[in-house]
Design a protein around this motif. Sequence first.
Motif, mmCIF file in Angstrom:
data_model
loop_
_atom_site.group_PDB
_atom_site.id
_atom_site.type_symbol
_atom_site.label_atom_id
_atom_site.label_comp_id
_atom_site.label_asym_id
_atom_site.label_seq_id
_atom_site.Cartn_x
_atom_site.Cartn_y
_atom_site.Cartn_z
ATOM 1 N N ARG A 2 24.444 6.426 -23.156
ATOM 2 C CA ARG A 2 24.264 5.175 -23.334
ATOM 3 C C ARG A 2 22.658 4.893 -22.676
ATOM 4 N NH1 ARG A 2 25.935 -0.255 -19.811
ATOM 5 N NH2 ARG A 2 24.482 -1.798 -20.544
ATOM 6 N N HIS A 53 26.495 -3.826 -36.409
ATOM 7 C CA HIS A 53 26.505 -2.273 -35.571
ATOM 8 C C HIS A 53 26.686 -2.646 -34.294
ATOM 9 C CE1 HIS A 53 25.030 0.238 -39.187
ATOM 10 N NE2 HIS A 53 25.865 -0.815 -39.747
ATOM 11 N N ASP A 55 27.719 -2.347 -30.319
ATOM 12 C CA ASP A 55 28.129 -1.000 -29.382
ATOM 13 C C ASP A 55 29.632 -1.072 -29.126
ATOM 14 O OD1 ASP A 55 25.373 -0.155 -28.742
ATOM 15 O OD2 ASP A 55 25.084 -1.892 -28.007
ATOM 16 N N ASN A 79 32.562 5.215 -39.617
ATOM 17 C CA ASN A 79 31.727 6.232 -38.765
ATOM 18 C C ASN A 79 30.406 5.661 -38.256
ATOM 19 O OD1 ASN A 79 33.325 8.456 -39.532
ATOM 20 N ND2 ASN A 79 32.451 8.680 -41.630
ATOM 21 N N SER A 81 28.916 4.259 -34.600
ATOM 22 C CA SER A 81 28.654 4.451 -33.264
ATOM 23 C C SER A 81 29.581 3.384 -32.296
ATOM 24 C CB SER A 81 27.246 4.788 -32.535
ATOM 25 O OG SER A 81 26.565 3.575 -32.638
ATOM 26 N N LYS A 83 32.117 1.319 -30.658
ATOM 27 C CA LYS A 83 33.336 1.750 -29.783
ATOM 28 C C LYS A 83 34.303 0.614 -29.635
ATOM 29 C CE LYS A 83 31.444 5.464 -27.042
ATOM 30 N NZ LYS A 83 30.025 5.273 -27.662
#
Length: 234
Positions: A2, A53, A55, A79, A81, A83
């Motif tokens: 990060r 998108h 985090d 796919n 990033s 989480k």
Amino acid sequence: MRDFNKKLRVLLIDDNANHLRGIKELINLESSYDVVGTTTSANLGINLIKKYHPDIVLMDINMPEKDGLQTIQAVSKLNLSTKIIALSGYDDSDLIYRAMKLGARGYVLKTMASVKLIDAIEEVASGKIYLPSVLTTRFFEYFQTNAKEEAKAAEGENLLSSLTSRENEVLELLTEGINYKSIAGKLIISETTVKTHVNNIFQKLQVNDRTNAVLYALSHGFKTTNKTSAMTTV
């Protein structure tokens, strides 16, 4: 890894509007994270994830139109990033296991203290897995049990896949309760050849007799096309 100079972007999905509002206020008060979107709809949540998108996504498991597990799976297939941290009022080990298996990186109980939620976001954002300590032991015991069962099932699939086409034909006829002489007639081979195939099947499936071969095959997903009793003796 990060980038700590970048403001963490969080998206919230929860069908309870009051709980959703409370989480947003908590994050705004207790952290410097940026809540980029909130929604009570799982389908809209997926669209927001595609758009922003984020985090981190805090995902309620118990949703009406599309449950949290289905949503976690759908997001994982994007796919990105992003989480996901699952939110739930249930400390059910099977639910935790399924959520984590589908792609969740954390699991938080809605009854937990607010500071734990912030901790969970920080841990997951930094690449770690988050489970509250009260659930960790139970989850890993459940995980180990399921891992053994899945390994056993996988082993069974491998054993069946080792059979040749002819051996599969013989095995299917065995499951239909047909004797060796009739199998020979159906496949137009000698009875001795049938017995050779049967012995090969026993060895590959690691069983000692016809009954156990049939039981093993049926319990491991072997498909048959005839409903004749599988227990007719030779």
